[in-house]
Design a protein around this motif. Structure first.
Motif, PDB file in Angstrom:
ATOM      1  N   GLY A  58       0.785  -1.230   0.000  1.00  0.00           N
ATOM      2  CA  GLY A  58       0.000   0.000   0.000  1.00  0.00           C
ATOM      3  C   GLY A  58       0.813   1.274   0.000  1.00  0.00           C
ATOM      4  N   VAL A  59       2.107   1.182  -0.238  1.00  0.00           N
ATOM      5  CA  VAL A  59       2.957   2.372  -0.145  1.00  0.00           C
ATOM      6  C   VAL A  59       2.572   3.434  -1.183  1.00  0.00           C
ATOM      7  N   LEU A  76      -0.334   4.251  -2.138  1.00  0.00           N
ATOM      8  CA  LEU A  76      -1.513   4.977  -1.661  1.00  0.00           C
ATOM      9  C   LEU A  76      -1.174   5.973  -0.559  1.00  0.00           C
ATOM     10  N   VAL A  77      -0.192   5.638   0.258  1.00  0.00           N
ATOM     11  CA  VAL A  77       0.168   6.459   1.415  1.00  0.00           C
ATOM     12  C   VAL A  77       1.231   7.504   1.070  1.00  0.00           C
ATOM     13  N   LEU A  78       2.050   7.232   0.076  1.00  0.00           N
ATOM     14  CA  LEU A  78       3.201   8.076  -0.250  1.00  0.00           C
ATOM     15  C   LEU A  78       2.879   9.559  -0.449  1.00  0.00           C
ATOM     16  N   PRO A  79       1.792   9.932  -1.121  1.00  0.00           N
ATOM     17  CA  PRO A  79       1.516  11.368  -1.275  1.00  0.00           C
ATOM     18  C   PRO A  79       1.284  12.106   0.042  1.00  0.00           C
ATOM     19  N   PHE A  80       0.911  11.371   1.084  1.00  0.00           N
ATOM     20  CA  PHE A  80       0.609  11.987   2.376  1.00  0.00           C
ATOM     21  C   PHE A  80       1.752  11.857   3.371  1.00  0.00           C
ATOM     22  N   LEU A  81       2.791  11.150   2.995  1.00  0.00           N
ATOM     23  CA  LEU A  81       3.913  10.878   3.881  1.00  0.00           C
ATOM     24  C   LEU A  81       4.951  11.989   3.765  1.00  0.00           C
ATOM     25  N   THR A  82       5.309  12.594   4.886  1.00  0.00           N
ATOM     26  CA  THR A  82       6.294  13.681   4.855  1.00  0.00           C
ATOM     27  C   THR A  82       7.474  13.417   5.783  1.00  0.00           C
ATOM     28  N   LYS A  83       7.218  12.950   6.982  1.00  0.00           N
ATOM     29  CA  LYS A  83       8.284  12.849   7.986  1.00  0.00           C
ATOM     30  C   LYS A  83       9.127  11.585   7.876  1.00  0.00           C
ATOM     31  N   ARG A  84       8.586  10.495   7.411  1.00  0.00           N
ATOM     32  CA  ARG A  84       9.314   9.226   7.380  1.00  0.00           C
ATOM     33  C   ARG A  84       9.614   8.810   5.948  1.00  0.00           C
ATOM     34  N   VAL A 142       9.603   0.233   1.198  1.00  0.00           N
ATOM     35  CA  VAL A 142       9.327   0.332   2.634  1.00  0.00           C
ATOM     36  C   VAL A 142      10.378  -0.453   3.409  1.00  0.00           C
ATOM     37  N   ALA A 143      10.903   0.165   4.435  1.00  0.00           N
ATOM     38  CA  ALA A 143      11.910  -0.481   5.287  1.00  0.00           C
ATOM     39  C   ALA A 143      11.589  -0.186   6.747  1.00  0.00           C
ATOM     40  N   TRP A 144      12.278  -0.889   7.623  1.00  0.00           N
ATOM     41  CA  TRP A 144      12.125  -0.692   9.060  1.00  0.00           C
ATOM     42  C   TRP A 144      13.447  -0.210   9.621  1.00  0.00           C
ATOM     43  N   ARG A 145      13.408   0.901  10.348  1.00  0.00           N
ATOM     44  CA  ARG A 145      14.600   1.380  11.036  1.00  0.00           C
ATOM     45  C   ARG A 145      14.510   0.884  12.464  1.00  0.00           C
ATOM     46  N   GLY A 146      15.440   0.044  12.835  1.00  0.00           N
ATOM     47  CA  GLY A 146      15.443  -0.542  14.169  1.00  0.00           C
ATOM     48  C   GLY A 146      16.004   0.399  15.218  1.00  0.00           C
ATOM     49  N   LEU A 147      15.973  -0.035  16.450  1.00  0.00           N
ATOM     50  CA  LEU A 147      16.445   0.782  17.570  1.00  0.00           C
ATOM     51  C   LEU A 147      17.930   1.106  17.477  1.00  0.00           C
TER      52      LEU A 147
END
Length: 115
Positions: free
Chosen positions: A34-35, A37-45, A99-104
């Motif tokens: 679903g990236v 669909l969400v990408l136009p609204f994504l700014t910070k991440r 899409v990726a995950w940034r770990g701790l």
């Protein structure tokens, strides 16, 4: 009698639950499906990256901060743990996104299927 259609699931998965072991403040992560669909609204991440960084992500596995260019490394370091969308800067109207995950610990792992 008219036949009926029973819909059990429909739509695109845009978010998925994170496991408690992720140690993140958010309960959901972005899904590769679903990236778009969400990408136009994504700014910070959202992290814009060049071809070299994007190819490293697509190779799979977990990548430490040193694997990326200085610009991408700085942007990822500024983010906390959670989903990150890497967008290829190629000048197209709809650039590819991953899409990726940034770990701790600052490592980045891709959340995309191999197909």
């Amino acid at each position: 009698k008219q036949p009926r259609l029973r819909v059990v699931h429909a739509g695109v998965i845009t978010f998925a639950r994170t496991s408690e072991s992720a140690g993140c403040a958010v309960d959901y992560r972005l899904s590769q499906d679903g990236v778009d669909l969400v990408l136009p609204f994504l700014t910070k991440r959202r992290v814009a990256c060049g071809r070299g960084d994007f190819e490293k992500l697509l190779a799979g596995g977990s990548h430490g901060p040193e694997a990326f260019s200085e610009k991408v490394r700085a942007e990822v370091a500024a983010l906390g743990a959670g989903s990150v969308v890497f967008v290829l800067e190629d000048g197209s109207a709809r650039p590819p996104a991953c899409v990726a995950w940034r770990g701790l610990q600052g490592y980045v792992s891709v959340f995309a299927g191999k197909k």
